[in-house]
Scaffold this active site. Structure first.
Site, short mmCIF file in Angstrom:
data_model
loop_
_atom_site.label_atom_id
_atom_site.label_comp_id
_atom_site.label_asym_id
_atom_site.label_seq_id
_atom_site.Cartn_x
_atom_site.Cartn_y
_atom_site.Cartn_z
N TYR A 258 33.13 45.26 51.70
CA TYR A 258 33.40 43.84 51.80
C TYR A 258 33.94 43.35 50.46
O TYR A 258 33.30 43.51 49.42
CB TYR A 258 32.13 43.06 52.15
CG TYR A 258 31.49 43.41 53.47
CD1 TYR A 258 32.27 43.69 54.58
CD2 TYR A 258 30.11 43.45 53.61
CE1 TYR A 258 31.69 44.00 55.80
CE2 TYR A 258 29.51 43.76 54.82
CZ TYR A 258 30.31 44.04 55.91
OH TYR A 258 29.72 44.35 57.12
N GLY A 259 35.11 42.77 50.48
CA GLY A 259 35.76 42.34 49.24
C GLY A 259 36.86 43.28 48.80
O GLY A 259 37.65 42.94 47.92
N THR B 128 38.64 47.16 47.56
CA THR B 128 38.48 48.22 46.57
C THR B 128 38.05 47.68 45.22
O THR B 128 37.15 48.22 44.57
CB THR B 128 39.80 49.01 46.42
OG1 THR B 128 40.09 49.68 47.64
CG2 THR B 128 39.70 50.04 45.30
N GLU C 227 36.59 44.80 58.96
CA GLU C 227 36.47 45.72 57.83
C GLU C 227 35.73 46.97 58.29
O GLU C 227 34.66 46.86 58.90
CB GLU C 227 35.72 45.06 56.67
CG GLU C 227 35.30 45.98 55.55
CD GLU C 227 36.42 46.83 55.00
OE1 GLU C 227 36.27 48.07 54.92
OE2 GLU C 227 37.49 46.26 54.66
N HIS D 271 41.81 30.79 15.79
CA HIS D 271 41.53 31.77 14.74
C HIS D 271 40.02 31.93 14.59
O HIS D 271 39.29 30.93 14.61
CB HIS D 271 42.13 31.28 13.40
CG HIS D 271 41.78 32.15 12.24
ND1 HIS D 271 42.46 33.31 11.95
CD2 HIS D 271 40.81 32.03 11.29
CE1 HIS D 271 41.94 33.86 10.87
NE2 HIS D 271 40.93 33.10 10.45
#
Length: 461
Positions: free
Chosen positions: A44-45, A47, A38, A445
């Protein structure tokens, strides 16, 4: 060339995005030796958790929670601090989750191909080479700055990434482009208190949507105080000390608008510059995207491209599904392809959000299909009290149903919780659940999903 470290791996992944990290985790779990490269420790991970989906949707949440008594600048700075804390935690978590595996290593640096099986990372004494028989490229995309005179050099030019990190609330934001990213940031900053202008070159917003849906979105945005100018051709950016002056043409006349922050939101391009794909013999399209087949294989069958870099739809969940296709090639039966995808939903996170799937009414009619259309304002849907309980009754729900088969062909939901309801509709479309079955289903509901009981009742015989 001095080489201090030479690594070998079973699989090399270039780019820590959703598709790459998902594949890396699975492959490491089954014992494959994985190296992830990277280029930025801030990504890290990928965008989504750093500068895309997570921070922007968190800002939508914060902006909608702002009260009249809150000081705009102070509230915004606190919101950015909250975003940065979360993205920092996600970033660290993503790194540790992968690098902490016995069979995985994360290297931070920019990768460039040396040959079809080897990349180099870093320079000089820090140079590392990684060789692997299988390579996954997941480098994503980056914003395109349109060639408008004065734009690229403007000190008031900002990127979407910068807007999620900068604690200073701009007084006047001008957004170039009325697509998903542009409208999301327009809504976010207007709700924080910024004066916002959107300049869209097309004759109307969201040209891929039906005119009535796009019109409803426009009405909500302008109702929130956003100035939307369609048919606007930006010709120049002139810089001053405190603001930039954006010059645009509309209806044969020249107009100007001042901006203390100027966001180009006119598209993104695949990140392949610097990868030296030519050294690997990997073919690219004119826009830089890696050309792939339906199995996501490049012109070098051992090199796969996942996510935005392959030129497909630029959504995190598409990158995730790309990983499933590649993993099926590497570990499974090799049957999954991009053509398997059906009824893929999309959401524009304005307030309330617009979620769509399938065909629009105009597309269905252009195909000559025999259709029925149901369109109801959220405020008129009696079976949707949740809209009233959260005090958000703006919007509309629209469904296109095949008269011959009773199958749902498409939906456009501009409403509270639309991003959730659309997943139910898309799942029904993928599994041929009929409109009648959706109408007669039992929903909790009060929920937004139960609106389906009433909206389909309007269109069914």
């Amino acid at each position: 060339m001095e080489i201090t470290t030479a690594l070998t791996a079973d699989v090399l992944v270039i780019g820590f995005g959703k598709g790459g990290k998902t594949a890396a985790h699975v492959l490491a779990e089954v014992g494959r030796r994985v190296v992830m490269v990277e280029r930025s420790e801030n990504m890290y991970g990928g965008t989504c958790p750093n500068v895309g989906c997570v921070p922007t949707k968190m800002l939508v949440h914060y902006a909608d929670a702002k009260r009249l008594k809150d000081d705009a600048q102070e509230f915004f700075a606190q919101s950015i601090a909250g975003v940065r804390a979360l993205t920092s935690a996600f970033r660290a978590g993503n790194f540790e989750a992968l690098n902490g595996r016995d069979t995985a290593t994360v290297i931070t640096g920019t990768a460039r191909f040396v040959d079809p099986y080897t990349v180099a990372v870093g320079e000089g004494p820090d140079l590392v080479t990684v060789t692997a028989p299988t390579i996954l490229v997941n480098t994503g995309s980056e914003p395109v700055i349109p060639p408008i005179p004065g734009l690229a050099s403007s000190p008031h030019l900002v990127s979407s990434a910068e807007l999620t990190r900068t604690p200073n609330l701009p007084e006047r934001l001008v957004v170039l482009g009325g697509g998903y990213l542009g409208l999301e940031f327009a809504g976010i900053y207007r709700h924080f208190g910024t004066e916002v202008t959107v300049l869209e070159a097309a004759d109307r917003l969201l040209p891929r949507e039906d005119e009535d849906i796009a019109g409803s979105v426009g009405e909500i945005l302008t109702g929130d105080g956003i100035r939307v100018v369609t048919g606007a051709k930006v010709t120049e950016v002139r810089d001053g000390c405190a603001v930039s002056t954006v010059v645009y043409e509309k209806d044969g006349r020249t107009h100007t608008v001042e901006a203390s922050a100027l966001l180009p939101a006119t598209g993104r391009r695949p990140v392949t510059d610097g990868l030296r794909l030519d050294a690997a013999g990997v073919r690219t399209a004119p826009n830089g995207a890696i050309v792939v087949d339906e199995y996501l294989r490049s012109s070098q069958p051992h090199i796969y491209a996942l996510g935005d870099v392959n030129g497909g739809e630029q959504f995190t969940y598409i990158s995730l599904d790309d990983a499933r296709i590649v993993l099926d090639q590497l570990l499974g039966e090799g049957k999954r392809t991009t053509s398997d995808r059906r009824a893929v939903p999309h959401t524009l996170f304005v307030t309330p959000p617009l979620a769509t799937v399938g065909l629009t009414e105009s597309q269905a009619r252009a195909q000559g299909l025999n259709i029925r259309v149901s369109r109801e304002k959220v405020a008129d849907i009696v079976a949707m009290p949740r809209a009233y309980t959260v005090e958000e009754t703006r919007g509309v729900m629209k469904f296109v149903v095949d008269s011959d088969t009773d199958l749902v062909l498409g939906a456009a939901l501009l409403s509270i919780d639309a991003q959730e309801i659309i997943n139910t509709v898309a799942l029904a479309m993928r599994h041929d659940i009929t409109a009648t079955q959706l109408r007669d289903a039992i929903y909790t509901h009060p929920s937004s999903t139960e609106a389906l009981n009433e909206v389909f009742d309007k269109v069914l015989p």
